[in-house]
Design a protein around this motif. Sequence first.
Motif, PDB file in Angstrom:
ATOM      1  N   GLN A 270       0.826  -1.204   0.000  1.00 51.87           N
ATOM      2  CA  GLN A 270       0.000   0.000   0.000  1.00 51.87           C
ATOM      3  C   GLN A 270       0.861   1.257   0.000  1.00 51.87           C
ATOM      4  O   GLN A 270       0.542   2.237  -0.671  1.00 51.87           O
ATOM      5  N   LEU A 271       1.964   1.243   0.745  1.00 52.08           N
ATOM      6  CA  LEU A 271       2.844   2.412   0.805  1.00 52.08           C
ATOM      7  C   LEU A 271       3.542   2.662  -0.527  1.00 52.08           C
ATOM      8  O   LEU A 271       3.769   3.807  -0.904  1.00 52.08           O
TER       9      LEU A 271
ATOM     10  N   ILE B 252       2.251   9.314   7.978  1.00 50.03           N
ATOM     11  CA  ILE B 252       2.489   7.875   8.091  1.00 50.03           C
ATOM     12  C   ILE B 252       3.897   7.496   7.609  1.00 50.03           C
ATOM     13  O   ILE B 252       4.620   6.807   8.291  1.00 50.03           O
ATOM     14  N   ILE B 253       4.308   7.968   6.441  1.00 50.74           N
ATOM     15  CA  ILE B 253       5.612   7.608   5.871  1.00 50.74           C
ATOM     16  C   ILE B 253       6.748   8.292   6.621  1.00 50.74           C
ATOM     17  O   ILE B 253       7.786   7.708   6.857  1.00 50.74           O
TER      18      ILE B 253
END
Length: 151
Positions: A15-16, A128-129
């Motif tokens: 997903q990333l 998030i990253i």
Amino acid sequence: MAQLLSKAKNFVAEQLVNVEKPEASIDDVDFKQLSRDSAEYLAKLSVKNPYGHAVPICQISYTLKSAGKVIASGTVPDPGSLKASDTTLLQVPVKVPHSVLMSLAKDIGADRDIDYELEVGLTIDLPIIGNFTIPLSTKGEIKLPSVSDIF
């Protein structure tokens, strides 16, 4: 249990990888001004933010090279943020000391320009990253200021 964790890690990693990230380009590098100790150039960057919210910019780092030598480098700390779902124009001032310009006299020659390579690292804080650096580079010629530019 280990198999389930492995599947979850693979899913998150997949997903990333597919997450849309901001895109950037160097639009222009031009002479800005001349001071007693340096010539200042201005690099103009365009950064497209695909997210519906502003994204903070951590820093912009740059290295200006000519004839294989580093003639200027530095960072612009905390230059603001990227506009939500829009293109943000950023300006990066690059100061080149006069002493360095004089050492490039062979390259300058009769045409009064410097062949350069500019490398820029735009570090942004993605949710998030975390911190993500967009590497950019361009090559070209920078004109030296003429007497009319100075006065």
